[in-house]
Design a protein around this motif. Structure first.
Motif, PDB file in Angstrom:
ATOM      1  N   PHE A  17      27.543  40.859  19.463  1.00 31.80           N
ATOM      2  CA  PHE A  17      27.434  40.874  18.009  1.00 31.80           C
ATOM      3  C   PHE A  17      26.137  40.226  17.539  1.00 31.80           C
ATOM      4  O   PHE A  17      25.659  40.494  16.438  1.00 31.80           O
ATOM      5  CB  PHE A  17      28.642  40.194  17.363  1.00 31.80           C
ATOM      6  CG  PHE A  17      28.763  40.487  15.900  1.00 31.80           C
ATOM      7  CD1 PHE A  17      29.221  41.712  15.465  1.00 31.80           C
ATOM      8  CD2 PHE A  17      28.377  39.551  14.956  1.00 31.80           C
ATOM      9  CE1 PHE A  17      29.311  41.999  14.110  1.00 31.80           C
ATOM     10  CE2 PHE A  17      28.467  39.824  13.605  1.00 31.80           C
ATOM     11  CZ  PHE A  17      28.931  41.047  13.184  1.00 31.80           C
ATOM     12  N   GLY A  18      25.527  39.408  18.393  1.00 30.75           N
ATOM     13  CA  GLY A  18      24.233  38.815  18.059  1.00 30.75           C
ATOM     14  C   GLY A  18      23.204  39.878  17.711  1.00 30.75           C
ATOM     15  O   GLY A  18      22.367  39.682  16.827  1.00 30.75           O
ATOM     16  N   ALA A  19      23.259  41.020  18.393  1.00 27.17           N
ATOM     17  CA  ALA A  19      22.315  42.109  18.100  1.00 27.17           C
ATOM     18  C   ALA A  19      22.523  42.642  16.684  1.00 27.17           C
ATOM     19  O   ALA A  19      21.560  42.985  15.992  1.00 27.17           O
ATOM     20  CB  ALA A  19      22.476  43.235  19.118  1.00 27.17           C
ATOM     21  N   VAL A  20      23.763  42.695  16.240  1.00 28.48           N
ATOM     22  CA  VAL A  20      24.066  43.150  14.886  1.00 28.48           C
ATOM     23  C   VAL A  20      23.473  42.164  13.879  1.00 28.48           C
ATOM     24  O   VAL A  20      22.805  42.564  12.925  1.00 28.48           O
ATOM     25  CB  VAL A  20      25.589  43.300  14.678  1.00 28.48           C
ATOM     26  CG1 VAL A  20      25.924  43.616  13.229  1.00 28.48           C
ATOM     27  CG2 VAL A  20      26.164  44.360  15.618  1.00 28.48           C
ATOM     28  N   LYS A  21      23.693  40.880  14.104  1.00 24.91           N
ATOM     29  CA  LYS A  21      23.155  39.866  13.194  1.00 24.91           C
ATOM     30  C   LYS A  21      21.635  39.893  13.169  1.00 24.91           C
ATOM     31  O   LYS A  21      21.021  39.730  12.110  1.00 24.91           O
ATOM     32  CB  LYS A  21      23.652  38.472  13.585  1.00 24.91           C
ATOM     33  CG  LYS A  21      25.102  38.242  13.208  1.00 24.91           C
ATOM     34  CD  LYS A  21      25.483  36.805  13.365  1.00 24.91           C
ATOM     35  CE  LYS A  21      24.847  36.011  12.259  1.00 24.91           C
ATOM     36  NZ  LYS A  21      25.366  34.683  12.063  1.00 24.91           N
ATOM     37  N   ARG A  22      21.010  40.098  14.330  1.00 29.76           N
ATOM     38  CA  ARG A  22      19.540  40.157  14.362  1.00 29.76           C
ATOM     39  C   ARG A  22      19.026  41.340  13.555  1.00 29.76           C
ATOM     40  O   ARG A  22      18.053  41.226  12.811  1.00 29.76           O
ATOM     41  CB  ARG A  22      19.037  40.207  15.803  1.00 29.76           C
ATOM     42  CG  ARG A  22      19.070  38.849  16.493  1.00 29.76           C
ATOM     43  CD  ARG A  22      18.387  38.884  17.846  1.00 29.76           C
ATOM     44  NE  ARG A  22      19.018  39.779  18.805  1.00 29.76           N
ATOM     45  CZ  ARG A  22      20.112  39.494  19.514  1.00 29.76           C
ATOM     46  NH1 ARG A  22      20.696  38.320  19.369  1.00 29.76           N
ATOM     47  NH2 ARG A  22      20.620  40.358  20.363  1.00 29.76           N
ATOM     48  N   THR A 169      26.631  39.755  -0.558  1.00 19.99           N
ATOM     49  CA  THR A 169      26.808  39.135   0.762  1.00 19.99           C
ATOM     50  C   THR A 169      25.664  39.534   1.659  1.00 19.99           C
ATOM     51  O   THR A 169      25.790  40.441   2.455  1.00 19.99           O
ATOM     52  CB  THR A 169      28.134  39.565   1.392  1.00 19.99           C
ATOM     53  OG1 THR A 169      28.200  40.998   1.381  1.00 19.99           O
ATOM     54  CG2 THR A 169      29.313  39.024   0.622  1.00 19.99           C
ATOM     55  N   PRO A 170      24.515  38.858   1.556  1.00 17.41           N
ATOM     56  CA  PRO A 170      23.396  39.190   2.428  1.00 17.41           C
ATOM     57  C   PRO A 170      23.757  39.031   3.897  1.00 17.41           C
ATOM     58  O   PRO A 170      24.653  38.306   4.261  1.00 17.41           O
ATOM     59  CB  PRO A 170      22.322  38.188   2.035  1.00 17.41           C
ATOM     60  CG  PRO A 170      22.665  37.820   0.663  1.00 17.41           C
ATOM     61  CD  PRO A 170      24.168  37.876   0.578  1.00 17.41           C
ATOM     62  N   ALA A 171      22.962  39.665   4.695  1.00 23.57           N
ATOM     63  CA  ALA A 171      23.207  39.719   6.126  1.00 23.57           C
ATOM     64  C   ALA A 171      23.161  38.369   6.800  1.00 23.57           C
ATOM     65  O   ALA A 171      23.827  38.164   7.786  1.00 23.57           O
ATOM     66  CB  ALA A 171      22.169  40.639   6.764  1.00 23.57           C
ATOM     67  N   ALA A 172      22.395  37.485   6.323  1.00 23.67           N
ATOM     68  CA  ALA A 172      22.100  36.300   7.082  1.00 23.67           C
ATOM     69  C   ALA A 172      23.026  35.136   6.846  1.00 23.67           C
ATOM     70  O   ALA A 172      22.766  34.049   7.295  1.00 23.67           O
ATOM     71  CB  ALA A 172      20.673  35.862   6.802  1.00 23.67           C
ATOM     72  N   THR A 173      24.090  35.305   6.140  1.00 22.06           N
ATOM     73  CA  THR A 173      24.979  34.183   5.940  1.00 22.06           C
ATOM     74  C   THR A 173      25.610  33.826   7.258  1.00 22.06           C
ATOM     75  O   THR A 173      25.929  34.652   8.074  1.00 22.06           O
ATOM     76  CB  THR A 173      26.069  34.456   4.894  1.00 22.06           C
ATOM     77  OG1 THR A 173      26.817  35.573   5.303  1.00 22.06           O
ATOM     78  CG2 THR A 173      25.471  34.631   3.539  1.00 22.06           C
ATOM     79  N   THR A 174      25.809  32.541   7.455  1.00 25.21           N
ATOM     80  CA  THR A 174      26.358  32.098   8.714  1.00 25.21           C
ATOM     81  C   THR A 174      27.817  31.794   8.593  1.00 25.21           C
ATOM     82  O   THR A 174      28.344  31.622   7.553  1.00 25.21           O
ATOM     83  CB  THR A 174      25.628  30.820   9.220  1.00 25.21           C
ATOM     84  OG1 THR A 174      25.709  29.831   8.198  1.00 25.21           O
ATOM     85  CG2 THR A 174      24.205  31.151   9.574  1.00 25.21           C
TER      86      THR A 174
END
Length: 174
Positions: A17-22, A169-174
């Protein structure tokens, strides 16, 4: 309870899923990196707050939070005001420019998701959303319960490129 092999596969999927977040992070404008997008998102979701609360929600040190806040304040996207209850503290809130930037980030993220999940059914997207919310709740994530009611989901025409309002909800929220 699930079998050991299912949990092991889940761990592999989390790693992937890290690839999706990147990829979601790559759609952010250069002047608004992931940390800044996360701050805007949290202020948009929870409303005005002290920097200590923001650091708690971000799960980062106050020095990191301070750098994010300074970056956003320099761009005019947030404002720091004295806390009436404690003049030594500051209350952070979004400015109109910050609201506009948050809306833009949300539109970018929504567009990317609509493109990548275009072959998913509405039920599949809904199921993923419910399961991710449940997973987050299982970890007792303090960000899972916004103080403000969430905006209603965008109508289906928004996913097809219409002009319906988007959720923020931007992509980069943690």
């Amino acid at each position: 309870m699930a079998e050991q092999a299912q949990y092991e596969e889940l761990v592999r999927q989390f790693s992937a899923f890290g690839a999706v977040k990147r990829e979601m992070g790559r759609i952010l404008p250069s002047d608004c990196p992931a940390g800044s997008a996360a701050v805007l998102t949290l202020l948009g979701r929870h409303g005005d707050m002290r920097m200590s609360r923001l650091a708690e929600l971000l799960s980062v040190d106050m020095s990191v939070t301070s750098r994010h806040v300074t970056h956003l304040a320099e761009r005019g996207w947030i404002q720091r005001s004295p806390d009436p209850a404690d003049k030594r503290s500051r209350i952070l809130h979004l400015t109109p420019a910050g609201e506009a930037r948050l809306d833009e980030l949300s539109e970018r993220t929504t567009r990317l998701l609509a493109e990548r999940l275009s072959d998913w059914t509405d039920d599949e997207v809904g199921q993923l959303t419910r399961l991710m919310a449940r997973l987050r709740a299982s970890f007792d994530d303090c960000r899972a319960a916004p103080q403000r009611p969430p905006r209603p989901p965008a109508p289906p025409e928004a996913a097809a490129g219409g002009t319906a309002p988007t959720t923020r909800t931007p992509a980069a929220t943690t």
